[in-house]
Design a protein around this motif. Sequence first.
Motif, PDB file in Angstrom:
ATOM      1  N   SER A  67       0.834  -1.212   0.000  1.00 39.12           N
ATOM      2  CA  SER A  67       0.000   0.000   0.000  1.00 39.12           C
ATOM      3  C   SER A  67       0.860   1.251   0.000  1.00 39.12           C
ATOM      4  O   SER A  67       0.581   2.220  -0.731  1.00 39.12           O
ATOM      5  N   VAL A  70      -1.245  11.494  -9.626  1.00 37.11           N
ATOM      6  CA  VAL A  70      -2.556  10.980 -10.037  1.00 37.11           C
ATOM      7  C   VAL A  70      -2.956   9.833  -9.128  1.00 37.11           C
ATOM      8  O   VAL A  70      -2.117   9.212  -8.472  1.00 37.11           O
ATOM      9  N   GLN A  71      -4.258   9.530  -9.098  1.00 36.71           N
ATOM     10  CA  GLN A  71      -4.743   8.359  -8.379  1.00 36.71           C
ATOM     11  C   GLN A  71      -4.791   7.191  -9.361  1.00 36.71           C
ATOM     12  O   GLN A  71      -5.384   7.298 -10.445  1.00 36.71           O
ATOM     13  N   GLN A 123      -6.627   7.123 -15.251  1.00 34.93           N
ATOM     14  CA  GLN A 123      -5.201   7.457 -15.239  1.00 34.93           C
ATOM     15  C   GLN A 123      -4.352   6.193 -15.037  1.00 34.93           C
ATOM     16  O   GLN A 123      -3.286   6.035 -15.637  1.00 34.93           O
ATOM     17  N   GLU A 137       1.722   7.051  -6.605  1.00 32.87           N
ATOM     18  CA  GLU A 137       0.662   8.016  -6.919  1.00 32.87           C
ATOM     19  C   GLU A 137       1.117   9.441  -6.610  1.00 32.87           C
ATOM     20  O   GLU A 137       0.841  10.371  -7.380  1.00 32.87           O
ATOM     21  N   ASP A 138       1.838   9.598  -5.472  1.00 37.41           N
ATOM     22  CA  ASP A 138       2.339  10.930  -5.125  1.00 37.41           C
ATOM     23  C   ASP A 138       3.342  11.432  -6.156  1.00 37.41           C
ATOM     24  O   ASP A 138       3.351  12.617  -6.529  1.00 37.41           O
ATOM     25  N   THR A 154      -8.197   3.367 -12.154  1.00 38.88           N
ATOM     26  CA  THR A 154      -8.809   4.603 -12.621  1.00 38.88           C
ATOM     27  C   THR A 154      -8.428   4.810 -14.084  1.00 38.88           C
ATOM     28  O   THR A 154      -7.533   4.113 -14.613  1.00 38.88           O
ATOM     29  N   ARG A 212       0.998   4.220  -2.868  1.00 41.03           N
ATOM     30  CA  ARG A 212       0.750   5.619  -2.527  1.00 41.03           C
ATOM     31  C   ARG A 212       1.922   6.502  -2.948  1.00 41.03           C
ATOM     32  O   ARG A 212       1.738   7.613  -3.459  1.00 41.03           O
ATOM     33  N   GLU A 261      -9.051   2.838  -7.613  1.00 39.52           N
ATOM     34  CA  GLU A 261     -10.214   3.074  -6.763  1.00 39.52           C
ATOM     35  C   GLU A 261     -10.303   1.872  -5.829  1.00 39.52           C
ATOM     36  O   GLU A 261     -10.305   0.736  -6.271  1.00 39.52           O
ATOM     37  N   ARG A 262     -10.319   2.142  -4.524  1.00 36.47           N
ATOM     38  CA  ARG A 262     -10.449   1.053  -3.558  1.00 36.47           C
ATOM     39  C   ARG A 262     -11.914   0.729  -3.370  1.00 36.47           C
ATOM     40  O   ARG A 262     -12.748   1.630  -3.199  1.00 36.47           O
ATOM     41  N   THR A 296      -9.239  -3.758  -5.800  1.00 38.06           N
ATOM     42  CA  THR A 296      -8.809  -2.502  -6.422  1.00 38.06           C
ATOM     43  C   THR A 296      -9.227  -2.472  -7.885  1.00 38.06           C
ATOM     44  O   THR A 296      -9.192  -3.504  -8.578  1.00 38.06           O
TER      45      THR A 296
END
Length: 362
Positions: A39, A51-52, A66, A46-47, A64, A43, A55-56, A61
């Motif tokens: 996880s 972008v994300q 992106q 993504e940072d 998205t 993250r 979707e959880r 999962t």
Amino acid sequence: MNYKNLTDFRQIECFTACVRSGSISAAAAQLHMSQPSVSKAIRSMEDTLGVQLFERCARGTVLTPQGEAVYPYAKAILDNLREMRLAGEERQTETLRICANPSSWFADAFLDFYLAHREDGLHYQIYTAGTLEIAERLKRRTDDMGFAYVMKNQSSAFQYYLKRNYLEFFPLKETRLMLFSGKERMEEGRHFNRASGSDEPSDRGPFGRAADTDFGDNISRLRLIQRFPDEFSSDNYRELIDLYGNTVEKAETVVTTNSEYIMSRILRTGDLCNISADYLSVGHSSDIAGIPMEGLREDRIVFGLVRRHGENLSEKAEMFVEFIRRKLENRLDLMPDEADEKPASTILQKHSSVLRNHAKKE
């Protein structure tokens, strides 16, 4: 999206594992990591990208839009890393990449080499191809060396073609053209007159209707199974001319194949015949017999090595070439002196009964 700071391949590995498995927990088990670690890696990715990616949801999962856009590139990065590792391993374990014209004799020779060197840690890539394809594969560096059969009267043109493509041909053995068919049917032909008391042949069979006693008068009546020919290959038999001016151009090619298995199975039936190079092409099959085609203006074939000009072969590749050369030297039966000792007319007469009486079952 910002890709400049994306250098953590572990993050990419966690991301692609989540995509494949459908959940973070399954990806963690797959990667032998803890779920919080996976996880955290996602993250961080993504940072970095801004972008994300997922979707959880209760079932796991879901990518998205992106994330969908990022996934093909992430997968390509890992695939390229895998190829880099494999390339490093191949340098440690040598692979001999060989291409050759289809040949039962060559297949037997390769098997002998493999068995003699199976403790050496060698890997092999063997590919059968026509003569021109062999040249193209060597030019593209797909293979390290090639082995081909070339009609002797085409040798100069073949060398010129190779030179233009920075390749070269080293002859290893000169042999003769043979006409092959099923051994049992050959024997039937030899004993036809004695068994039947008749000189009249049937209309059809691998040698067609034999109107005369000479081989030359039958060459255009052959019923053949041949390999796919190209400009320089020994299977480009259309230009063959006998001493009487007859050609094989009008011969009926019933089957064309690149399969040695199909070739040998059909020849064993005795229904068709094949023009090829002495024992080098069909091996020592107990069910297949051949007669020399000495009654031709050009009946010699050259077997040799094709390689890139000015480049040295590896030590193991040189060892393989030397192994093939010794195999050829030990085949004393490849080039009997019969053709040199007897006139062509005597040789034609010797085999005329086979050609005259070899008939196909109606």
